[in-house]
Design an enzyme around this catalytic site. Sequence first.
Site, PDB file in Angstrom:
ATOM      1  N   ALA A 124       0.820  -1.211   0.000  1.00 55.68           N
ATOM      2  CA  ALA A 124       0.000   0.000   0.000  1.00 55.68           C
ATOM      3  C   ALA A 124       0.855   1.263   0.000  1.00 55.68           C
ATOM      4  O   ALA A 124       0.367   2.358   0.252  1.00 55.68           O
ATOM      5  CB  ALA A 124      -0.928  -0.012   1.213  1.00 55.68           C
ATOM      6  N   GLY A 125       2.156   1.111  -0.237  1.00 52.02           N
ATOM      7  CA  GLY A 125       3.038   2.285  -0.297  1.00 52.02           C
ATOM      8  C   GLY A 125       3.527   2.752   1.058  1.00 52.02           C
ATOM      9  O   GLY A 125       4.066   3.851   1.180  1.00 52.02           O
ATOM     10  N   LEU A 126       3.360   1.907   2.096  1.00 49.04           N
ATOM     11  CA  LEU A 126       3.680   2.353   3.451  1.00 49.04           C
ATOM     12  C   LEU A 126       4.914   1.674   4.040  1.00 49.04           C
ATOM     13  O   LEU A 126       5.159   1.744   5.244  1.00 49.04           O
ATOM     14  CB  LEU A 126       2.471   2.140   4.370  1.00 49.04           C
ATOM     15  CG  LEU A 126       1.196   2.859   3.914  1.00 49.04           C
ATOM     16  CD1 LEU A 126       0.043   2.562   4.866  1.00 49.04           C
ATOM     17  CD2 LEU A 126       1.421   4.370   3.811  1.00 49.04           C
ATOM     18  N   GLY A 127       5.672   0.998   3.199  1.00 45.65           N
ATOM     19  CA  GLY A 127       6.951   0.442   3.651  1.00 45.65           C
ATOM     20  C   GLY A 127       6.820  -0.777   4.538  1.00 45.65           C
ATOM     21  O   GLY A 127       7.698  -1.023   5.374  1.00 45.65           O
ATOM     22  N   SER A 128       5.750  -1.578   4.350  1.00 45.64           N
ATOM     23  CA  SER A 128       5.594  -2.760   5.219  1.00 45.64           C
ATOM     24  C   SER A 128       6.783  -3.709   5.086  1.00 45.64           C
ATOM     25  O   SER A 128       7.266  -4.247   6.085  1.00 45.64           O
ATOM     26  CB  SER A 128       4.289  -3.497   4.903  1.00 45.64           C
ATOM     27  OG  SER A 128       4.281  -3.899   3.549  1.00 45.64           O
ATOM     28  N   SER A 129       7.284  -3.899   3.866  1.00 50.71           N
ATOM     29  CA  SER A 129       8.390  -4.855   3.704  1.00 50.71           C
ATOM     30  C   SER A 129       9.671  -4.291   4.307  1.00 50.71           C
ATOM     31  O   SER A 129      10.398  -4.997   5.005  1.00 50.71           O
ATOM     32  CB  SER A 129       8.592  -5.214   2.231  1.00 50.71           C
ATOM     33  OG  SER A 129       9.086  -4.107   1.522  1.00 50.71           O
ATOM     34  N   ALA A 130       9.945  -3.012   4.066  1.00 50.70           N
ATOM     35  CA  ALA A 130      11.160  -2.411   4.625  1.00 50.70           C
ATOM     36  C   ALA A 130      11.105  -2.444   6.151  1.00 50.70           C
ATOM     37  O   ALA A 130      12.096  -2.751   6.822  1.00 50.70           O
ATOM     38  CB  ALA A 130      11.303  -0.973   4.128  1.00 50.70           C
ATOM     39  N   ASP A 172      12.989   3.573   1.422  1.00 55.29           N
ATOM     40  CA  ASP A 172      12.035   2.959   2.358  1.00 55.29           C
ATOM     41  C   ASP A 172      12.750   2.457   3.611  1.00 55.29           C
ATOM     42  O   ASP A 172      12.389   2.811   4.736  1.00 55.29           O
ATOM     43  CB  ASP A 172      11.312   1.773   1.689  1.00 55.29           C
ATOM     44  CG  ASP A 172      10.304   2.210   0.644  1.00 55.29           C
ATOM     45  OD1 ASP A 172      10.326   3.389   0.257  1.00 55.29           O
ATOM     46  OD2 ASP A 172       9.497   1.369   0.202  1.00 55.29           O
TER      47      ASP A 172
HETATM   48  C1  MEV Z   1       8.639   3.204  -2.953  1.00 50.58           C
HETATM   49  O1  MEV Z   1       8.222   3.470  -1.622  1.00 50.58           O
HETATM   50  C2  MEV Z   1       9.465   4.336  -3.451  1.00 50.58           C
HETATM   51  C3  MEV Z   1       9.922   4.200  -4.910  1.00 50.58           C
HETATM   52  O2  MEV Z   1      10.590   5.415  -5.228  1.00 50.58           O
HETATM   53  C4  MEV Z   1      10.865   3.029  -5.105  1.00 50.58           C
HETATM   54  C5  MEV Z   1      12.231   3.218  -4.474  1.00 50.58           C
HETATM   55  O3  MEV Z   1      12.635   4.351  -4.215  1.00 50.58           O
HETATM   56  O4  MEV Z   1      12.892   2.202  -4.284  1.00 50.58           O
HETATM   57  C6  MEV Z   1       8.753   4.051  -5.846  1.00 50.58           C
END
Ligand code: MEV
Length: 342
Positions: A124-130, A172
């Site tokens: 969802a773009g919130l960095g869950s994996s990181a 991330d």
């Molecule tokens: C993803 O959170 C951010 C991106 O810029 C990918 C990245 O920087 O590795 C889309």
Amino acid sequence: MPQQLSRGEPGSTKTREAYLVRARAPGKIILSGEHFVVLGASAVAMAIDFYSEVEARPNDKSGVRIGVDVPLRFLARSDRASRVIDSKGFLEPLRIAAEATLDRIDRPTQGVDLNVDCEIPIAAGLGSSASTTVAIISAVSKSLGVELGRKEIFKLAFIPEGFLHGKPSGVDQATCIYGGTIRFKRPSSVRPVKIQNDPLLLLCDTGIHHETKTLVGSVVKKSKTEKGHFRDHLAQACEISRGVLKALKTGDMEDLGSLMSLNHELLQRIGVSHPKLDRLVTAAKRAGALGAKLTGAGGGGCIVAVCSNTKSREKIARTLRRDGGTPYRISRDLHGVDAQFT
Ligand code: MEV
């Protein structure tokens, strides 16, 4: 260099060198510069108070076992509902993170039991994996008596993050490790950002999941075939990030909002938005947000909106919920990853 912890810590009289450790790491949002950061621009990112938690306990067997008794939960704060997901695709990078850590500390055959609990919505773009990755690296190393520094955790996190996302910039994992607000230009240029006032933020999940690897790959490809356009886009992205830094430093929330809206338009132009993201961004602005944008890789996932006050934030949240999104009130996390003996 990793620091070897003295044996017997914490408070133990035994010469044990393996302990149960609990680590926690925040999720993240990107205020400006996603995608363009992969191409060399600066990004501004903020750690948020959505967390992943990891328990690591070394055992006398070999191999990494990831506890299935603790489900990976999405905790929707707004209604306190939780749902369990099929976590298979999520588990492999976690195993890779643990194995990379064991290799790094010269214990490749050591067995470790892990329990992972993630309240950060996945994909969802919130960095869950990181977030889960850096929590695992911290927990596993500390549970075996080795304290890895933040730079070391950052480097190691490229292994699972690369497996999952292809060629990530590193923004991330840097945000989840350091916490607070950072300016990220490249792995060797990560700076904390001092901010005047915390922006009042609202996050809203479209419920549409994306694959960062595919989205990043498509942008990198386009940047090669549309060189002229991308030169301009990149210059604009750099200017937006400079403006965002200034707005954060001076506390100018109106400027911050308009720059974020501008950044959303730029991301639309390179094809990483989604009709539902656009709808929620427009709805948030109509309901009074000072600005809004998608955050992270796009293609679904979340938007983040800057609000002028808490009353306005409630109104925007109601509007976004009516429009089919799941809103979350978020605040800045200040600590980044942290691991403690239990
Ligand atoms: C993803 O959170 C951010 C991106 O810029 C990918 C990245 O920087 O590795 C889309």
